[in-house]
Design a protein around this motif. Structure first.
Motif, mmCIF file in Angstrom:
data_model
loop_
_atom_site.group_PDB
_atom_site.id
_atom_site.type_symbol
_atom_site.label_atom_id
_atom_site.label_comp_id
_atom_site.label_asym_id
_atom_site.label_seq_id
_atom_site.Cartn_x
_atom_site.Cartn_y
_atom_site.Cartn_z
ATOM 1 N N VAL A 193 19.380 -19.513 -19.807
ATOM 2 C CA VAL A 193 20.399 -19.065 -20.771
ATOM 3 C C VAL A 193 19.975 -19.517 -22.158
ATOM 4 N N TRP A 194 20.279 -18.716 -23.137
ATOM 5 C CA TRP A 194 19.995 -19.136 -24.509
ATOM 6 C C TRP A 194 21.193 -18.881 -25.405
ATOM 7 N N VAL A 195 21.256 -19.638 -26.494
ATOM 8 C CA VAL A 195 22.300 -19.465 -27.496
ATOM 9 C C VAL A 195 21.654 -19.309 -28.867
ATOM 10 N N ASP A 196 22.330 -18.578 -29.718
ATOM 11 C CA ASP A 196 21.808 -18.244 -31.042
ATOM 12 C C ASP A 196 22.530 -19.034 -32.120
ATOM 13 N N PHE A 197 21.794 -19.388 -33.170
ATOM 14 C CA PHE A 197 22.387 -20.114 -34.294
ATOM 15 C C PHE A 197 22.426 -19.287 -35.575
ATOM 16 N N SER A 198 21.780 -18.124 -35.575
ATOM 17 C CA SER A 198 21.609 -17.364 -36.814
ATOM 18 C C SER A 198 22.585 -16.204 -36.950
ATOM 19 N N LYS A 199 23.540 -16.104 -36.037
ATOM 20 C CA LYS A 199 24.534 -15.037 -36.167
ATOM 21 C C LYS A 199 25.787 -15.618 -36.841
ATOM 22 N N GLY A 200 26.880 -15.720 -36.151
ATOM 23 C CA GLY A 200 28.100 -16.208 -36.777
ATOM 24 C C GLY A 200 28.063 -17.668 -37.158
ATOM 25 N N LEU A 201 27.017 -18.393 -36.734
ATOM 26 C CA LEU A 201 26.960 -19.834 -37.022
ATOM 27 C C LEU A 201 26.240 -20.144 -38.327
ATOM 28 N N ALA A 202 25.676 -19.133 -38.970
ATOM 29 C CA ALA A 202 25.167 -19.230 -40.345
ATOM 30 C C ALA A 202 23.844 -19.959 -40.517
ATOM 31 N N ALA A 203 23.189 -20.380 -39.438
ATOM 32 C CA ALA A 203 21.851 -20.954 -39.608
ATOM 33 C C ALA A 203 20.880 -19.844 -40.007
ATOM 34 N N PRO A 204 19.834 -20.167 -40.769
ATOM 35 C CA PRO A 204 18.933 -19.115 -41.239
ATOM 36 C C PRO A 204 18.032 -18.532 -40.164
ATOM 37 N N VAL A 205 17.804 -19.285 -39.077
ATOM 38 C CA VAL A 205 16.889 -18.823 -38.039
ATOM 39 C C VAL A 205 17.061 -19.707 -36.808
ATOM 40 N N GLY A 206 16.731 -19.175 -35.643
ATOM 41 C CA GLY A 206 16.598 -20.043 -34.477
ATOM 42 C C GLY A 206 17.557 -19.816 -33.336
ATOM 43 N N ALA A 207 17.070 -20.131 -32.121
ATOM 44 C CA ALA A 207 17.846 -20.078 -30.886
ATOM 45 C C ALA A 207 17.253 -21.100 -29.935
ATOM 46 N N CYS A 208 18.037 -21.499 -28.925
ATOM 47 C CA CYS A 208 17.567 -22.441 -27.914
ATOM 48 C C CYS A 208 17.692 -21.815 -26.533
ATOM 49 N N LEU A 209 16.614 -21.897 -25.760
ATOM 50 C CA LEU A 209 16.571 -21.421 -24.385
ATOM 51 C C LEU A 209 16.632 -22.616 -23.455
ATOM 52 N N ALA A 210 17.497 -22.557 -22.441
ATOM 53 C CA ALA A 210 17.701 -23.702 -21.555
ATOM 54 C C ALA A 210 17.568 -23.300 -20.098
ATOM 55 N N GLY A 211 17.220 -24.293 -19.265
ATOM 56 C CA GLY A 211 17.099 -24.087 -17.825
ATOM 57 C C GLY A 211 16.641 -25.372 -17.176
ATOM 58 N N SER A 212 16.070 -25.268 -16.006
ATOM 59 C CA SER A 212 15.548 -26.458 -15.336
ATOM 60 C C SER A 212 14.325 -26.980 -16.087
ATOM 61 N N LYS A 213 13.953 -28.218 -15.799
ATOM 62 C CA LYS A 213 12.763 -28.781 -16.441
ATOM 63 C C LYS A 213 11.528 -27.986 -16.070
ATOM 64 N N ALA A 214 11.412 -27.588 -14.812
ATOM 65 C CA ALA A 214 10.258 -26.805 -14.377
ATOM 66 C C ALA A 214 10.199 -25.464 -15.107
ATOM 67 N N PHE A 215 11.377 -24.836 -15.299
ATOM 68 C CA PHE A 215 11.415 -23.567 -16.027
ATOM 69 C C PHE A 215 10.962 -23.756 -17.468
ATOM 70 N N ILE A 216 11.485 -24.768 -18.136
ATOM 71 C CA ILE A 216 11.142 -24.991 -19.542
ATOM 72 C C ILE A 216 9.672 -25.369 -19.689
ATOM 73 N N ASP A 217 9.123 -26.126 -18.765
ATOM 74 C CA ASP A 217 7.694 -26.449 -18.814
ATOM 75 C C ASP A 217 6.851 -25.180 -18.795
#
Length: 344
Positions: A193-217
């Protein structure tokens, strides 16, 4: 300019810019940036996952997830209006060599029965479905929110059939703000799952993708391949952290402004919409050219001349999006301009 074209039109506030200027930084791809590391840890905990990575955009998060979960020739199942099918420049095919199998859902959402019907038989003649992707909230569905019952049922069926689950959480915070259901509960049964920071949250850029440690590796390897590794990215992560602290709770204001705008538009002859379908910050409506004398493209062109911007998708369909940089007074001003345009 009252810019209702998209919630990506938000601009960093003065306080956010100050937080960015003061951020501690380091080499992000070497895990030496303390601000990026803090953001990843916080987002992973927020979403109930083991780990997270910071990426330049949400579209890249989608592409990383698809390439991590799938092999060339595999099939990704999603709604017919999904962002990955429409607005990522053919990325699933170009980056991962996968096929997209779309379900004709309702306002961007489908149920477990529809998913079951979409999964092809396990014959070697057919592409193998390996991933189910959903979008919360649904952009082309007008900001419609997936119910927990449908999310849980879709994820349960996918896992039963051996498929992974992915949530495009571009506006997941909007869903949570509208319902009071936590983002980790929405994401509970999704493998990524990921969440965005550059839409209604007003950050200029960026998102974070999350999951298990093995997935992120594994996802980090794909991020590197796509050119998503960064250097002193703490300046950007600081904006995201500021957004989490200060701009999430106020999303309910955007939803209230969206309802106000929708109700006002519905009273104007020649504009067609159902205000009760506006659940979050997205408003879609149609222009009846037989009443107004011009189509949606011309509507937006004339509206722009009055310093109000919306997006025309075709000759009938228009989208308006409320966000941090649009106030309740701006909604009143926009409605006056639209009423004047319709009257002329």
């Amino acid at each position: 300019m009252i810019d209702l074209a998209s919630d990506v039109k938000t601009r960093p506030t003065a306080a956010m810019r100050q937080a960015m200027a003061m951020a501690e930084v380091g080499d992000e791809q070497a895990f030496e940036d303390p601000t990026v590391n803090a953001l990843n840890t916080r987002v992973a905990a927020l979403l109930g996952k083991e780990a997270a990575l910071f990426a330049p955009s949400g579209a890249m998060c989608n592409q990383i997830a698809i390439a991590t979960w799938c092999r060339p020739g595999d099939e990704v199942i999603c709604d017919a209006g999904a962002h990955i099918a429409w607005y990522e420049s053919g990325g699933p095919a170009a980056n991962s060599g996968v096929m997209i199998n779309t379900i004709p859902g309702h306002r961007g959402r489908f149920n477990a029965a529809q998913l079951a019907a979409a999964i092809k038989p396990g014959w070697r003649h057919c592409p193998e479905a390996t991933l189910v992707s959903i979008e919360q909230t649904c952009n082309l569905g007008g900001g419609a929110i997936w119910s927990l019952d449908d999310l849980d049922a879709v994820a349960a069926l996918a896992h039963q059939r051996g498929l992974k689950t992915h949530m495009d959480g571009a506006r997941l915070f909007n869903a949570s703000a509208a319902t009071g259901i936590s983002v980790d509960r929405y994401a509970e049964h999704f493998d990524s799952v990921w969440v965005d920071f550059s839409k209604g949250l007003a950050a200029p850029v960026g998102a974070c993708l999350a999951g298990s440690k093995a997935f992120i590796d594994r996802a980090w390897r794909i991020k590197q391949r796509l050119g998503g590794a960064m250097r002193q990215a703490g300046i950007l992560a600081a904006a995201a952290l500021y957004a989490l602290d200060h701009h999430v709770d106020r999303l309910v204001d955007d939803h209230g402004n969206a309802r106000k705008l929708a109700e006002g538009l519905a009273r104007i002859p020649g504009l067609v919409l159902d205000p009760t379908e506006v659940e979050t910050n997205l408003i879609y409506f149609d222009v009846d050219a037989t009443v107004l004398g011009f189509d949606a493209q011309e509507f937006c062109k004339r509206l722009l001349a009055a310093n109000v911007r919306m997006t025309a998708f075709d000759s009938r369909r228009i989208r308006a999006v409320t966000h941090l940089d649009v106030s309740a007074a701006d909604i009143d001003t926009a409605l006056v301009a639209i009423q004047s345009l319709a009257s002329r």
